[in-house]
Design an enzyme around this catalytic site. Sequence first.
Site, PDB file in Angstrom:
ATOM      1  N   CYS A   1      10.119   7.497 -47.367  1.00 22.28           N
ATOM      2  CA  CYS A   1       8.961   7.842 -46.530  1.00 22.28           C
ATOM      3  C   CYS A   1       9.332   8.603 -45.275  1.00 22.28           C
ATOM      4  O   CYS A   1       8.462   9.126 -44.581  1.00 22.28           O
ATOM      5  CB  CYS A   1       8.205   6.575 -46.128  1.00 22.28           C
ATOM      6  SG  CYS A   1       9.219   5.499 -45.109  1.00 22.28           S
TER       7      CYS A   1
ATOM      8  N   CYS B   1      10.326  -0.359 -47.627  1.00 25.45           N
ATOM      9  CA  CYS B   1      10.234  -0.615 -46.179  1.00 25.45           C
ATOM     10  C   CYS B   1      11.127  -1.793 -45.788  1.00 25.45           C
ATOM     11  O   CYS B   1      11.705  -1.816 -44.702  1.00 25.45           O
ATOM     12  CB  CYS B   1       8.790  -0.904 -45.786  1.00 25.45           C
ATOM     13  SG  CYS B   1       7.600   0.219 -46.532  1.00 25.45           S
TER      14      CYS B   1
HETATM   15 FE1  FES Z   1       7.885   4.070 -44.220  1.00 19.19          FE
HETATM   16 FE2  FES Z   1       7.023   1.642 -44.712  1.00 19.19          FE
HETATM   17  S1  FES Z   1       6.155   3.495 -45.398  1.00 19.19           S
HETATM   18  S2  FES Z   1       8.749   2.211 -43.607  1.00 19.19           S
END
Ligand code: FES
Length: 216
Positions: free
Chosen positions: A36, A107
């Site tokens: 992400c 995450c």
């Molecule tokens: Fe990036 Fe959770 S979506 S740390």
Amino acid sequence: MSLPYSKKVIELFLNPKNVGEIENPDGVATEGSPACGDIVTVYLKVDKESLKIVDVKFKSFGCASNIATASIVTEMVKGKTLEEAKKISWKEVVEEVGGLPPVKIHCSVLAVDALQAAIVNYEEKMGIQKEKEPTDENLIRKRLRHVIDPNTGKEIVGSNIIKKIDVKDGVINIILNMSEENQFANSIKEEIIEKLKYRWDVKEVNVSFEREKCLM
Ligand code: FES
């Protein structure tokens, strides 16, 4: 609409523990998630005699799941020895927060990776790391994978910014495809040196710049 998060995740997201920075930390690391692009930094204070983590804090630019898992991981390791802390896996962390949706597992991996990298940073500074892998080009690329070029927002590894890596007798020479005049050149250079200089077999890290001429 019901949220796909446990009560614990929501509670820790709203009131995370151990948020902040430690001044002059004994170990520190910033990790970014390839999934992400979010980043988290973990700071450690370690007792040199017992090798126990006496204080730990984090700063997250990640999502609620990252904040919740980073919060719980800091609580889990406080007071533990480095060896005990190294054994904590993201699966345990996910269990501790009452589960996460599959799309949010990365995450928790980010939170645990940042902790593990901060431990490695401490061990390297103190010269006490157990696994003494040689510092070769592969390891250097792995180490630098989360160094970001602020000009483009891209990781320097995998983009064409690293022009050459050369390692010989403990001396690392890295050439970046960037002008020395670039406003971020110095901070990228410092970040690279910081990530490599404590390696057990590294004597010197040199970063130079060589901007490829645009032929267009
Ligand atoms: Fe990036 Fe959770 S979506 S740390």
